[in-house]
Design a protein around this motif. Structure first.
Motif, mmCIF file in Angstrom:
data_model
loop_
_atom_site.group_PDB
_atom_site.id
_atom_site.type_symbol
_atom_site.label_atom_id
_atom_site.label_comp_id
_atom_site.label_asym_id
_atom_site.label_seq_id
_atom_site.Cartn_x
_atom_site.Cartn_y
_atom_site.Cartn_z
ATOM 1 N N GLU A 280 0.820 -1.230 0.000
ATOM 2 C CA GLU A 280 0.000 0.000 0.000
ATOM 3 C C GLU A 280 0.845 1.268 0.000
ATOM 4 O O GLU A 280 0.314 2.359 0.220
ATOM 5 N N VAL A 281 2.144 1.136 -0.242
ATOM 6 C CA VAL A 281 2.988 2.339 -0.203
ATOM 7 C C VAL A 281 2.713 3.210 -1.428
ATOM 8 O O VAL A 281 2.820 2.740 -2.562
ATOM 9 N N ARG A 282 2.304 4.433 -1.196
ATOM 10 C CA ARG A 282 2.049 5.403 -2.274
ATOM 11 C C ARG A 282 2.643 6.737 -1.862
ATOM 12 O O ARG A 282 2.689 7.053 -0.676
ATOM 13 N N ALA A 283 3.016 7.549 -2.852
ATOM 14 C CA ALA A 283 3.454 8.915 -2.565
ATOM 15 C C ALA A 283 2.211 9.776 -2.381
ATOM 16 O O ALA A 283 1.375 9.841 -3.270
ATOM 17 N N ASP A 284 2.065 10.395 -1.200
ATOM 18 C CA ASP A 284 0.904 11.267 -0.951
ATOM 19 C C ASP A 284 1.126 12.633 -1.584
ATOM 20 O O ASP A 284 2.272 13.091 -1.664
ATOM 21 N N PRO A 285 0.039 13.320 -1.953
ATOM 22 C CA PRO A 285 0.187 14.657 -2.547
ATOM 23 C C PRO A 285 1.000 15.600 -1.646
ATOM 24 O O PRO A 285 1.826 16.356 -2.130
ATOM 25 N N GLU A 286 0.789 15.516 -0.286
ATOM 26 C CA GLU A 286 1.533 16.438 0.595
ATOM 27 C C GLU A 286 3.039 16.161 0.535
ATOM 28 O O GLU A 286 3.857 17.072 0.636
ATOM 29 N N GLU A 287 3.378 14.878 0.414
ATOM 30 C CA GLU A 287 4.799 14.528 0.326
ATOM 31 C C GLU A 287 5.433 15.143 -0.918
ATOM 32 O O GLU A 287 6.555 15.642 -0.880
ATOM 33 N N LEU A 288 4.690 15.070 -2.011
ATOM 34 C CA LEU A 288 5.227 15.573 -3.279
ATOM 35 C C LEU A 288 5.365 17.096 -3.209
ATOM 36 O O LEU A 288 6.356 17.660 -3.667
ATOM 37 N N GLU A 289 4.379 17.735 -2.575
ATOM 38 C CA GLU A 289 4.441 19.192 -2.395
ATOM 39 C C GLU A 289 5.646 19.559 -1.522
ATOM 40 O O GLU A 289 6.326 20.549 -1.763
ATOM 41 N N TYR A 290 5.857 18.742 -0.491
ATOM 42 C CA TYR A 290 6.986 18.989 0.422
ATOM 43 C C TYR A 290 8.317 18.929 -0.348
ATOM 44 O O TYR A 290 9.184 19.789 -0.186
ATOM 45 N N LEU A 291 8.442 17.921 -1.206
ATOM 46 C CA LEU A 291 9.687 17.782 -1.970
ATOM 47 C C LEU A 291 9.857 18.971 -2.911
ATOM 48 O O LEU A 291 10.924 19.593 -2.974
ATOM 49 N N HIS A 292 8.783 19.287 -3.632
ATOM 50 C CA HIS A 292 8.870 20.399 -4.572
ATOM 51 C C HIS A 292 9.160 21.703 -3.827
ATOM 52 O O HIS A 292 10.043 22.477 -4.225
ATOM 53 N N GLY A 293 8.442 21.921 -2.707
ATOM 54 C CA GLY A 293 8.629 23.148 -1.921
ATOM 55 C C GLY A 293 10.051 23.252 -1.385
ATOM 56 O O GLY A 293 10.628 24.340 -1.322
ATOM 57 N N SER A 294 10.636 22.104 -1.011
ATOM 58 C CA SER A 294 11.994 22.124 -0.456
ATOM 59 C C SER A 294 13.007 22.571 -1.509
ATOM 60 O O SER A 294 13.982 23.256 -1.186
ATOM 61 N N VAL A 295 12.781 22.188 -2.765
ATOM 62 C CA VAL A 295 13.733 22.577 -3.820
ATOM 63 C C VAL A 295 13.438 24.012 -4.287
ATOM 64 O O VAL A 295 14.347 24.771 -4.622
ATOM 65 N N LYS A 296 12.166 24.357 -4.267
ATOM 66 C CA LYS A 296 11.772 25.703 -4.725
ATOM 67 C C LYS A 296 12.348 26.810 -3.823
ATOM 68 O O LYS A 296 12.529 27.935 -4.249
ATOM 69 N N ARG A 297 12.677 26.462 -2.581
ATOM 70 C CA ARG A 297 13.354 27.431 -1.703
ATOM 71 C C ARG A 297 14.626 27.952 -2.357
ATOM 72 O O ARG A 297 15.095 29.029 -2.074
ATOM 73 N N TYR A 298 15.249 27.094 -3.165
ATOM 74 C CA TYR A 298 16.560 27.427 -3.731
ATOM 75 C C TYR A 298 16.470 27.831 -5.205
ATOM 76 O O TYR A 298 17.349 28.494 -5.717
ATOM 77 N N PHE A 299 15.418 27.309 -5.890
ATOM 78 C CA PHE A 299 15.279 27.592 -7.327
ATOM 79 C C PHE A 299 13.855 28.098 -7.559
ATOM 80 O O PHE A 299 12.909 27.284 -7.543
ATOM 81 N N LYS A 300 13.737 29.387 -7.766
ATOM 82 C CA LYS A 300 12.401 30.007 -7.888
ATOM 83 C C LYS A 300 11.535 29.314 -8.927
ATOM 84 O O LYS A 300 10.341 29.141 -8.759
ATOM 85 N N ASP A 301 12.198 28.908 -10.052
ATOM 86 C CA ASP A 301 11.405 28.397 -11.176
ATOM 87 C C ASP A 301 11.450 26.878 -11.286
ATOM 88 O O ASP A 301 11.226 26.331 -12.360
ATOM 89 N N PHE A 302 11.746 26.188 -10.228
ATOM 90 C CA PHE A 302 11.844 24.722 -10.336
ATOM 91 C C PHE A 302 10.482 24.165 -10.767
ATOM 92 O O PHE A 302 9.458 24.453 -10.131
ATOM 93 N N PRO A 303 10.424 23.389 -11.873
ATOM 94 C CA PRO A 303 9.127 23.025 -12.455
ATOM 95 C C PRO A 303 8.224 22.241 -11.512
ATOM 96 O O PRO A 303 8.688 21.399 -10.747
ATOM 97 N N ARG A 304 6.929 22.520 -11.602
ATOM 98 C CA ARG A 304 5.924 21.836 -10.773
ATOM 99 C C ARG A 304 5.424 20.572 -11.451
ATOM 100 O O ARG A 304 4.685 19.797 -10.872
ATOM 101 N N THR A 305 5.768 20.403 -12.730
ATOM 102 C CA THR A 305 5.242 19.230 -13.439
ATOM 103 C C THR A 305 6.346 18.177 -13.578
ATOM 104 O O THR A 305 7.209 18.286 -14.443
ATOM 105 N N TRP A 306 6.306 17.203 -12.680
ATOM 106 C CA TRP A 306 7.265 16.110 -12.752
ATOM 107 C C TRP A 306 6.691 15.027 -13.653
ATOM 108 O O TRP A 306 5.473 14.992 -13.917
ATOM 109 N N THR A 307 7.557 14.149 -14.129
ATOM 110 C CA THR A 307 7.129 13.119 -15.083
ATOM 111 C C THR A 307 6.438 11.970 -14.354
ATOM 112 O O THR A 307 5.433 11.433 -14.814
#
Ligand code: FAD
Length: 449
Positions: A280-307
């Protein structure tokens, strides 16, 4: 009848199959899905020593770095050196001196896996090496290197090497029960992709099912407590950074990697408790937001659309204590001591020490079978060539190891004492003007870029 039946075709089971085949045992492996596609594929794809375990468990870093060195020697082009920059900002919990102390403390372990010495980088060098990184408050950085690995390729190469020596594998076959005779485990019932069942007899069964070792052990009426920790990644199919990055994440004390690989980029992992089944292991939406938000701290334009995203459950052995102090040590369980002679389980560990895990499990199997053949997995490449020799590295005393294993708090103090001494040396070097700062050109020369 076969000598060994291995349940699980991730890196652990694949390593066991190759080791067993090299020692002349007849072995067969069952994989219910696609080999390597479960936890192994969901990993961060690093063959490493575990720099962060230096904060509380030096001996695991030691064992893992040492075995990582064997993997470097034997897995050839499945591995690629990955330089990683750890940028440090004003106001970060860990300043440059602390970060450099930790990375410097990793250096004796780095040597075991052909890692290079670290560099202290100026803010200008970090900006040049990582275009687009936020310059506000950037104080500089520290670099170190790990090995990026084609994890599924590593599984495939281990399986192929074993098959060349006569081992067999059944893909799409799930172990659904264990065969018992007079209490002994003498094989498994396997169900194929079409629902057909077969009894597969073997002198020994090795449970190498990663986060599923407990459900497999339950088939023998046993239980293996685990503290599964879920981890997710974002995967982009385009290059977004020229070098690896280790970034302080949104929540203090945590970090995420940004890793360039084969034209793509991997961001992660998260690290959260998982109480359900590994299925039942799945990536939750909050987890994905957390990862994106953590990188966006450093790169303003880090893309929100991952593959795509990946998620897996770290098969950490059950233990008390806080999550921060969880040991990643592995253990080989001889269930003969619990009334299930013939069943061996391999639990815990990392991909980076899979070879050592396999060695210990097959050593036990050989002892039970009365086979006197040493492990040679570190002496031959996965292609079957003679591996290049390695220097001998001193090993920690088994007494100290056993003592620290039983006392997690003392284990942490042992680690912190080493780091404290490192910080004192660092301060003395800084005071005597002995700290060198590298520029981008030196970084590129150093890592051969
Ligand atoms: C997010 C994350 C990041 C990680 N990053 C790293 C890293 O960078 N470096 C590192 O060294 N380690 C890393 N790890 C740890 C590493 O991935 C695992 O320790 C390792 O992959 C476990 O391999 P395994 O073969 O034991 O398990 P798995 O890869 O899960 O393989 C177990 C296999 O058993 C099969 N199976 C289960 N039950 C049955 C059954 N009844 N019958 C037949 N087959 C069965 C499953 O289908 C599965 O394929 C990470 C883990 C996670 C979750």
């Amino acid at each position: 009848m076969r000598d060994l039946l291995v349940i699980g075709g991730g890196i652990t089971g694949a390593g066991v199959l190759r080791d067993a085949a090299l020692r002349g045992l007849s072995a067969e492996l069952l994989e219910k899905g696609v080999p390597g596609a479960a936890t192994t594929a969901a990993s961060t794809h690093l063959i490493h020593g575990g720099i962060r375990y230096l904060l509380y468990d030096r001996l695991t870093t030691h064992a893992t770095a040492w075995d990582a060195g064997n993997i470097v020697k034997t897995a050839g082009n499945l591995l690629k050196r990955l330089p990683i920059v750890w940028p440090v900002y004003k106001g970060h919990t860990h300043g440059l001196a602390t970060v450099e102390t930790l990375v410097a403390a990793y250096e004796p372990f780095q040597r075991m896996k052909e890692g290079l010495r670290h560099l202290r980088l100026s803010a200008q060098a970090v900006r040049e090496l990582v275009p687009g990184i936020d310059p506000d408050g950037l104080q500089g950085g520290v670099s170190f290197d790990e090995w990026w690995v084609d994890a599924e390729g590593l599984v495939a190469a281990n399986l192929a090497a074993a098959e060349k020596l006569g081992a067999a594998k059944r893909v799409g076959w799930r172990a659904v029960g264990l065969l018992r005779e007079d209490g002994k485990v003498v094989g498994a019932v396997a169900e194929g992709p079409d629902g057909r069942r077969e009894e597969l007899r073997a002198k020994l069964v090795v449970n190498a099912a990663g986060p599923w070792i407990d459900p497999v052990a339950r088939m023998a009426g046993l239980t293996i407590p685990l503290r599964l920790r879920k981890g997710a990644h974002l995967v982009y199919d385009k290059p977004l950074v020229p070098v690896g990055l280790l970034l302080a994440a949104l929540d203090a004390g945590r970090f995420v990697f940004v890793i360039p690989f084969d034209g793509g980029t991997l961001v992660g992992p998260t690290d959260l408790p998982h109480n359900g089944s590994p299925d039942e292991v799945r990536a939750d939406p909050e987890e994905l937001e957390y990862l994106h938000g953590s990188v966006k701290r450093y790169f303003k334009d880090f893309p929100r659309t991952w593959t795509r995203t990946t998620a897996g459950a770290r098969p950490i052995l059950g233990q008390g204590g806080s999550e921060k102090l969880l040991s990643r040590e592995y253990q080989v369980f001889d269930h003969g001591t619990e009334g299930a002679e013939g069943l061996i389980t391999l639990g815990g560990g990392k991909m980076s020490d899979f070879r050592l895990m396999a060695k210990d499990a097959v050593d036990l199997a050989c002892a039970k079978l009365g086979v006197d053949m040493p492990c040679i997995t570190e002496a031959l490449t996965l292609d079957g060539e003679q591996a290049a020799p390695r220097p001998v590295f001193p090993r920690p005393s088994p007494m100290l190891k056993n003592f620290l294993r039983r006392h997690p708090r003392v284990r942490e103090l042992h680690a912190l004492a080493h780091l404290g001494a490192g910080l004192a040396c660092h301060t003395l070097r800084a005071l005597s003007g002995g700290l060198k700062v590298a520029d981008a050109a030196e970084f590129r020369r150093h890592y051969g870029l």
